[in-house]
Design an enzyme around this catalytic site. Structure first.
Site, PDB file in Angstrom:
ATOM      1  NE  ARG A  60      11.506   0.983  -4.729  1.00  0.00           N
ATOM      2  CZ  ARG A  60      12.770   0.991  -4.307  1.00  0.00           C
ATOM      3  NH1 ARG A  60      13.527  -0.085  -4.437  1.00  0.00           N
ATOM      4  NH2 ARG A  60      13.282   2.054  -3.731  1.00  0.00           N
ATOM      5  N   GLY A  77       2.779  -9.681 -13.206  1.00  0.00           N
ATOM      6  CA  GLY A  77       1.480  -9.020 -13.284  1.00  0.00           C
ATOM      7  C   GLY A  77       0.292  -9.944 -13.461  1.00  0.00           C
ATOM      8  CB  THR A  85      -2.190   1.113   7.080  1.00  0.00           C
ATOM      9  OG1 THR A  85      -1.585  -0.146   7.419  1.00  0.00           O
ATOM     10  CG2 THR A  85      -3.696   0.981   7.080  1.00  0.00           C
ATOM     11  CD  GLU A 106      -1.390 -14.373  -4.588  1.00  0.00           C
ATOM     12  OE1 GLU A 106      -1.186 -13.290  -5.141  1.00  0.00           O
ATOM     13  OE2 GLU A 106      -0.464 -15.102  -4.162  1.00  0.00           O
ATOM     14  CG  LEU A 134       4.360   2.423  -1.878  1.00  0.00           C
ATOM     15  CD1 LEU A 134       2.917   1.998  -2.090  1.00  0.00           C
ATOM     16  CD2 LEU A 134       4.833   3.322  -3.026  1.00  0.00           C
ATOM     17  CG  ASN A 170      -2.506 -11.353  -8.114  1.00  0.00           C
ATOM     18  OD1 ASN A 170      -3.544 -11.910  -7.786  1.00  0.00           O
ATOM     19  ND2 ASN A 170      -1.303 -11.783  -7.740  1.00  0.00           N
ATOM     20  CG  HIS A 185       1.240 -10.245   2.092  1.00  0.00           C
ATOM     21  ND1 HIS A 185       2.498  -9.790   1.763  1.00  0.00           N
ATOM     22  CD2 HIS A 185       1.414 -11.171   3.072  1.00  0.00           C
ATOM     23  CE1 HIS A 185       3.399 -10.420   2.515  1.00  0.00           C
ATOM     24  NE2 HIS A 185       2.773 -11.255   3.309  1.00  0.00           N
TER      25      HIS A 185
HETATM   26  C1  GRF Z   1       1.729 -12.317  -5.723  1.00  0.00           C
HETATM   27  O1  GRF Z   1       1.999 -13.516  -5.045  1.00  0.00           O
HETATM   28  C2  GRF Z   1       1.219 -11.280  -4.764  1.00  0.00           C
HETATM   29  O2  GRF Z   1       0.456 -11.815  -3.710  1.00  0.00           O
HETATM   30  C3  GRF Z   1       2.477 -10.678  -4.212  1.00  0.00           C
HETATM   31  O3  GRF Z   1       3.368 -10.663  -5.292  1.00  0.00           O
HETATM   32  C4  GRF Z   1       3.008 -11.666  -6.241  1.00  0.00           C
HETATM   33  C5  GRF Z   1       2.795 -10.958  -7.536  1.00  0.00           C
HETATM   34  O4  GRF Z   1       2.541 -11.836  -8.585  1.00  0.00           O
HETATM   35  N1  GRF Z   1       2.225  -9.386  -3.625  1.00  0.00           N
HETATM   36  P1  GRF Z   1       1.999 -11.247  -9.950  1.00  0.00           P
HETATM   37  O5  GRF Z   1       2.979 -10.194 -10.434  1.00  0.00           O
HETATM   38  O6  GRF Z   1       0.640 -10.671  -9.696  1.00  0.00           O
HETATM   39  O7  GRF Z   1       1.947 -12.412 -10.898  1.00  0.00           O
END
Ligand code: GRF
Length: 220
Positions: free
Chosen positions: A91, A12, A141, A174, A93, A14, A109
């Site tokens: 997951r 988590g 989407t 990110e 969706l 991000n 992503h």
């Molecule tokens: C990130 O690299 C994100 O781009 C991808 O999954 C990873 C999640 O990392 N969809 P976190 O759980 O946010 O640390």
């Protein structure tokens, strides 16, 4: 005040970046809830420590993808979100779930889409000999890892990179990119037209262009 619900499956980081930016930059928004499909998702404890409602909707408890998505939608809708964020939510969706939140669901992503949809993006970028890699925030989407692109961040792929080194370099970006894109949504600064996303105030939707590319004149 926009209400944001975030879906995670793991650490988590991000989600955390979005929560912190929302508070630090005093967005006109509130993180209403964080849900995980896994009870062991590390991010849940952080969200709870920030006073955010958390819950686990475990996909193992449901006989089908449709049943899981229905339960998840019920949990999400209880918080009446204006925006639903996927942040490492692992997951796939159903189209029905995605359509329910059309135009108000974002994902991050770890590749420069449309290259490298799916898993193991960094390994695949290295194996392909890519010289740049990055991350993409896009509207969700039904087609996995497609959807109108809100913003991208680029990083170089260095000669000695392994998967972990490249992943760490992208992840740092990110954590800037996702809060920026979410803030734009919160501020009603995004317009989707013909599958393309425009930042209405003209902000750059590209982060981290390497110096060698920035402003480079065409070579003749
Ligand atoms: C990130 O690299 C994100 O781009 C991808 O999954 C990873 C999640 O990392 N969809 P976190 O759980 O946010 O640390």
């Amino acid at each position: 005040m926009k209400r944001i619900v975030i879906l995670i499956s793991g650490r988590g980081s991000n989600m955390r970046a979005v929560v912190e930016a929302c508070a630090a930059e005093a967005w006109d928004a509130r993180i209403a809830a964080v849900f995980s499909n896994r009870a062991d998702a590390g991010g849940l404890a952080y969200a709870a420590s920030r006073g955010i409602a958390t819950a686990v909707v475990d996909h193992h408890d449901y006989a089908s993808r449709e049943a899981f998505d229905a339960a998840l939608a019920d949990a999400v809708d209880a918080h009446a979100p204006d925006l639903l964020l996927l942040a490492g939510f692992m997951r796939i969706l159903t189209a029905g779930f995605v359509q329910r939140y059309e135009g108000r669901m974002l994902n991050i992503h770890p590749s420069l889409l449309p290259a490298f949809t799916g898993l193991h993006t960094h390994r695949r970028a290295i194996e392909a000999g890519c010289k740049v890699a990055g991350a993409t925030v896009h509207f969700v989407t039904p087609d996995l890892d497609h959807g109108p692109i809100v913003a991208q961040a680029v990083v170089p792929v260095l000669p000695d990179d392994d998967e972990a080194a490249l992943a760490a370099r992208v992840l740092a970006r990110e954590h800037e990119l996702y809060p920026l894109a979410v803030r734009w949504f919160v501020e009603d600064a995004l317009r989707v037209d013909g599958g393309l996303v425009r930042q209405l105030r003209g902000a750059s939707q590209l982060l981290g262009v390497p110096g060698a590319l920035r402003g480079a004149a065409p070579q003749h």
